[in-house]
Design a protein around this motif. Structure first.
Motif, PDB file in Angstrom:
ATOM      1  N   SER A 123      16.848 -11.158 -49.710  1.00  0.00           N
ATOM      2  CA  SER A 123      16.874 -12.117 -48.599  1.00  0.00           C
ATOM      3  C   SER A 123      17.884 -11.703 -47.534  1.00  0.00           C
ATOM      4  O   SER A 123      17.614 -11.818 -46.333  1.00  0.00           O
ATOM      5  CB  SER A 123      17.201 -13.518 -49.109  1.00  0.00           C
ATOM      6  OG  SER A 123      16.207 -13.958 -49.990  1.00  0.00           O
TER       7      SER A 123
ATOM      8  N   LEU B  73      17.030 -10.680 -43.668  1.00  0.00           N
ATOM      9  CA  LEU B  73      17.661 -11.275 -42.488  1.00  0.00           C
ATOM     10  C   LEU B  73      18.295 -10.214 -41.595  1.00  0.00           C
ATOM     11  O   LEU B  73      18.244 -10.300 -40.369  1.00  0.00           O
ATOM     12  CB  LEU B  73      18.714 -12.299 -42.914  1.00  0.00           C
ATOM     13  CG  LEU B  73      18.178 -13.599 -43.493  1.00  0.00           C
ATOM     14  CD1 LEU B  73      19.319 -14.433 -44.057  1.00  0.00           C
ATOM     15  CD2 LEU B  73      17.405 -14.377 -42.454  1.00  0.00           C
TER      16      LEU B  73
ATOM     17  N   HIS C  11       9.578 -10.597 -49.175  1.00  0.00           N
ATOM     18  CA  HIS C  11       9.677 -10.635 -47.714  1.00  0.00           C
ATOM     19  C   HIS C  11       8.931  -9.431 -47.132  1.00  0.00           C
ATOM     20  O   HIS C  11       9.549  -8.462 -46.705  1.00  0.00           O
ATOM     21  CB  HIS C  11      11.145 -10.601 -47.278  1.00  0.00           C
ATOM     22  CG  HIS C  11      11.975 -11.662 -47.881  1.00  0.00           C
ATOM     23  ND1 HIS C  11      11.873 -12.979 -47.517  1.00  0.00           N
ATOM     24  CD2 HIS C  11      12.922 -11.616 -48.857  1.00  0.00           C
ATOM     25  CE1 HIS C  11      12.736 -13.707 -48.217  1.00  0.00           C
ATOM     26  NE2 HIS C  11      13.378 -12.893 -49.041  1.00  0.00           N
TER      27      HIS C  11
END
Length: 188
Positions: A6, A10, A167
């Protein structure tokens, strides 16, 4: 869900959009810091007139002070996020997108097709393991190629990408397995 995946996801946006983030960070971070420094609550024009005429006390209510403090902290945190994006973008302009190595090592493999269907932007389309099809921009100024960071993939149709499983928007083009238009592996 992996926390490191994560965080890399980002950080991948400012890393792959480095030029845009440098301008955004340079101009926005200073303005946000100035907004964060203004922790004094503002009076309305009516309150200013009441203070001038002696009808109200010069003290601010506690709710106004708390609201001003919360606003100040919000702008400070926002300035910190924008400044960190600025630092990631500068590092990515110097060294190439700094998230490429992690995505390559921890990513899932997929075969992608490069298209030019958005006008001047080239895109990469691949099917992830979760069954969704992703069509993502292929950045020109901060190429997402790895391990050969200087590989030029324009004109290639069949590419191998590696993406983070949770992701898929964070991807790199695997230059060891992708083929250019002459059927030779990119990067030698």
């Amino acid at each position: 869900m992996n926390v490191m995946d994560s965080l890399v996801w980002l950080a991948n946006f400012p890393a792959t959009h480095a030029y845009e983030m440098v301008f955004l960070g340079a101009f926005s971070a200073l303005g946000l810091v100035v907004a964060a420094r203004q922790s004094v609550p503002k009076r309305s024009r009516l309150d200013q007139l009441r203070v001038e005429r002696g009808m109200a006390g010069p003290e601010f209510p506690a709710a106004s002070r708390v609201a001003a403090k919360v606003q100040s902290w919000f702008f400070f945190l926002l300035a910190l996020v924008v400044f960190s994006g600025f630092v990631i973008a500068i590092a990515s302009l110097i060294f190439g997108p700094i998230t490429r190595g992690y995505i390559y090592e921890h990513g899932e493999r997929a075969v992608a097709i490069q298209t030019d269907d958005m006008g001047s932007f080239e895109t990469v389309t691949f099917d992830a393991d979760n069954g969704h099809r992703y069509t993502l921009n292929l950045p020109f100024f901060s190429p997402v190629t790895y391990p050969d960071r200087d590989a030029f993939v324009s004109g290639s149709e069949d590419l191998v990408v590696r993406y983070l499983p949770n992701h898929p928007q964070a991807f790199v083009i695997d230059t060891r397995q992708s083929l250019d238009s002459w059927g030779e592996p990119l990067g030698g």
